[in-house]
Design a protein around this motif. Structure first.
Motif, PDB file in Angstrom:
ATOM      1  N   UNK A  40       0.836  -1.192   0.000  1.00 36.11           N
ATOM      2  CA  UNK A  40       0.000   0.000   0.000  1.00 36.11           C
ATOM      3  C   UNK A  40       0.875   1.248   0.000  1.00 36.11           C
ATOM      4  N   UNK A  41       0.348   2.317  -0.582  1.00 35.42           N
ATOM      5  CA  UNK A  41       1.069   3.591  -0.537  1.00 35.42           C
ATOM      6  C   UNK A  41       0.903   4.268   0.832  1.00 35.42           C
ATOM      7  N   UNK A  42      -0.310   4.286   1.344  1.00 34.58           N
ATOM      8  CA  UNK A  42      -0.653   5.070   2.523  1.00 34.58           C
ATOM      9  C   UNK A  42       0.191   4.717   3.744  1.00 34.58           C
ATOM     10  N   UNK A  43       0.377   3.440   4.103  1.00 35.00           N
ATOM     11  CA  UNK A  43       1.213   3.133   5.271  1.00 35.00           C
ATOM     12  C   UNK A  43       2.656   3.606   5.118  1.00 35.00           C
ATOM     13  N   UNK A  44       3.181   3.580   3.891  1.00 36.57           N
ATOM     14  CA  UNK A  44       4.549   4.051   3.671  1.00 36.57           C
ATOM     15  C   UNK A  44       4.644   5.536   3.975  1.00 36.57           C
ATOM     16  N   UNK A  45       3.629   6.306   3.567  1.00 37.38           N
ATOM     17  CA  UNK A  45       3.603   7.733   3.888  1.00 37.38           C
ATOM     18  C   UNK A  45       3.587   7.969   5.396  1.00 37.38           C
ATOM     19  N   UNK A  46       2.772   7.195   6.102  1.00 33.93           N
ATOM     20  CA  UNK A  46       2.657   7.350   7.553  1.00 33.93           C
ATOM     21  C   UNK A  46       3.993   7.055   8.227  1.00 33.93           C
ATOM     22  N   UNK A  47       4.593   5.933   7.905  1.00 33.72           N
ATOM     23  CA  UNK A  47       5.863   5.542   8.511  1.00 33.72           C
ATOM     24  C   UNK A  47       6.954   6.565   8.183  1.00 33.72           C
ATOM     25  N   UNK A  48       7.023   6.985   6.929  1.00 35.49           N
ATOM     26  CA  UNK A  48       8.046   7.938   6.524  1.00 35.49           C
ATOM     27  C   UNK A  48       7.912   9.275   7.226  1.00 35.49           C
ATOM     28  N   UNK A  49       6.687   9.789   7.302  1.00 42.30           N
ATOM     29  CA  UNK A  49       6.477  11.097   7.911  1.00 42.30           C
ATOM     30  C   UNK A  49       6.733  11.063   9.417  1.00 42.30           C
ATOM     31  N   UNK A  50       6.276  10.004  10.088  1.00 43.51           N
ATOM     32  CA  UNK A  50       6.529   9.870  11.523  1.00 43.51           C
ATOM     33  C   UNK A  50       8.027   9.746  11.815  1.00 43.51           C
ATOM     34  N   UNK A  51       8.711   8.919  11.052  1.00 43.17           N
ATOM     35  CA  UNK A  51      10.142   8.739  11.264  1.00 43.17           C
ATOM     36  C   UNK A  51      10.930   9.997  10.986  1.00 43.17           C
ATOM     37  N   UNK A  79      13.182   9.239   2.283  1.00 44.20           N
ATOM     38  CA  UNK A  79      13.043   8.534   1.011  1.00 44.20           C
ATOM     39  C   UNK A  79      11.689   7.863   0.859  1.00 44.20           C
ATOM     40  N   UNK A  80      10.931   7.796   1.950  1.00 49.19           N
ATOM     41  CA  UNK A  80       9.623   7.133   1.892  1.00 49.19           C
ATOM     42  C   UNK A  80       8.483   8.101   1.625  1.00 49.19           C
ATOM     43  N   UNK A  81       8.724   9.412   1.704  1.00 47.27           N
ATOM     44  CA  UNK A  81       7.621  10.364   1.696  1.00 47.27           C
ATOM     45  C   UNK A  81       7.322  10.915   0.306  1.00 47.27           C
ATOM     46  N   UNK A 149      -7.233  12.396   5.259  1.00 46.66           N
ATOM     47  CA  UNK A 149      -8.085  12.821   4.154  1.00 46.66           C
ATOM     48  C   UNK A 149      -7.731  12.112   2.852  1.00 46.66           C
ATOM     49  N   UNK A 150      -6.621  11.390   2.882  1.00 43.49           N
ATOM     50  CA  UNK A 150      -6.159  10.681   1.691  1.00 43.49           C
ATOM     51  C   UNK A 150      -6.669   9.255   1.733  1.00 43.49           C
ATOM     52  N   UNK A 151      -7.239   8.818   0.631  1.00 43.05           N
ATOM     53  CA  UNK A 151      -7.717   7.437   0.556  1.00 43.05           C
ATOM     54  C   UNK A 151      -6.567   6.478   0.820  1.00 43.05           C
ATOM     55  N   UNK A 152      -6.840   5.420   1.569  1.00 43.13           N
ATOM     56  CA  UNK A 152      -5.780   4.468   1.891  1.00 43.13           C
ATOM     57  C   UNK A 152      -5.540   3.471   0.769  1.00 43.13           C
ATOM     58  N   UNK A 153      -6.280   3.571  -0.273  1.00 38.47           N
ATOM     59  CA  UNK A 153      -6.110   2.659  -1.401  1.00 38.47           C
ATOM     60  C   UNK A 153      -5.717   3.449  -2.640  1.00 38.47           C
TER      61      UNK A 153
END
Length: 301
Positions: A40-51, A79-81, A149-153
């Motif tokens: 999925x794209x969405x979890x990568x964004x979450x992990x990257x932004x938090x880290x 690199x994940x964001x 607000x971003x679709x997780x799919x």
């Protein structure tokens, strides 16, 4: 590092910290891309932004030995964001004109963040903050609710018309151009930071040049291009932009005064930002089956 450290030692530290982050991002980008293209794209964004937010917040709380580790992790999470965001736009934009237009705005927002982050840091210190890194870190954390607000799919499957063997052939020069653009601008910034004394430039002068470069990168996204112009002239525009960047680097070698360096940094910023936009768009078009892996290599800075 002690206050009595030589200018050479300080310069080596700056170069090492920048290099660690860049290398970490380049090495981790393919792995993030492989995960994102298959998951999925969405979890990568979450992990990257938090880290990214956490490592930046910790910069002022560790010694120089651990600072290298934080810079390494910061590069990994960064690199994940941005590449994932570009891939999500490409997933949702089967129309190439619309995709180019959205890439333009996304690039503009990235450069706006590059401008506002350091500025917020300096303002926060002036207002009494203990570290210039806390405000940008907080800003990254504040952006987290926006992900809700971003679709997780991903909306659609890969889009494009370039067959896979030809896509590989097309990607090599695009990735090379993107790497050259990012590397040249980094070298230009490091050279100015480490050699400001030889050019008789104050800290304020150097900051102004960096700001002008960032402003040129932002304006380059908004003024000359529309989605249709990018789709029609992307490949042709690569040549003059590379020539402009080369001219800026050559002039910078001999420039010694502030007013000569001003147009140099404006030209370098404009050329680099335009090259990033064009290579991002052409990469997304040439790699329909592996959006993130290709875009990660193209958008690393």
């Amino acid at each position: 590092m002690s206050p009595d450290a030589s200018a050479l030692a300080r310069g080596r530290l700056v170069v090492a910290l920048v290099t660690v982050s860049q290398i970490a991002g380049c090495l981790s980008a393919p792995l993030w891309g492989w995960i994102s293209d298959r998951w999925k794209r969405w979890p990568i964004l979450v992990v990257g932004l938090l880290g990214f937010s956490l490592t930046m917040a910790l910069y002022s709380a560790v010694g120089f030995e651990r600072l290298y580790v934080l810079r390494l992790l910061n590069g990994v999470f960064a690199a994940a964001v941005v590449p994932t965001a570009f891939a999500m736009v490409a997933d949702r934009s089967p129309d190439l004109v619309r995709r180019a237009r959205q890439f333009t705005w996304l690039n503009a927002l990235v450069f706006a963040g590059d401008l506002t982050g350091p500025l917020l840091g300096e303002i926060s210190v002036a207002l009494g903050a203990t570290s210039p890194f806390l405000a940008p870190a907080a800003l990254s954390a504040i952006a987290m609710p926006g992900l809700l607000l971003v679709s997780r799919e991903s909306a659609t499957g890969p889009v494009g018309s370039v067959p896979r063997p030809k896509a590989r052939e097309a990607l090599v020069p695009l990735l090379l151009i993107s790497a050259i653009a990012s590397g040249c601008l980094t070298v230009l910034h490091l050279t100015l930071s480490l050699g400001s004394g030889a050019r008789d430039l104050s800290r304020e002068n150097v900051s102004m040049l960096f700001a002008l470069c960032g402003g040129a990168m932002l304006v380059a996204q908004l003024v000359p291009f529309t989605g249709r112009r990018v789709t029609v002239g992307a490949a042709w525009l690569l040549r003059p932009m590379l020539a402009g960047l080369a001219a800026a680097l050559i002039i910078a070698v001999f420039a010694r005064t502030l007013w000569v360096l001003v147009p140099v940094f404006l030209l370098a910023g404009w050329s680099t930002a335009t090259l990033k936009l064009l290579t991002n768009y052409l990469t997304s078009k040439a790699s329909p089956g592996t959006q993130v892996r290709a875009l990660r290599s193209s958008t690393r800075r």
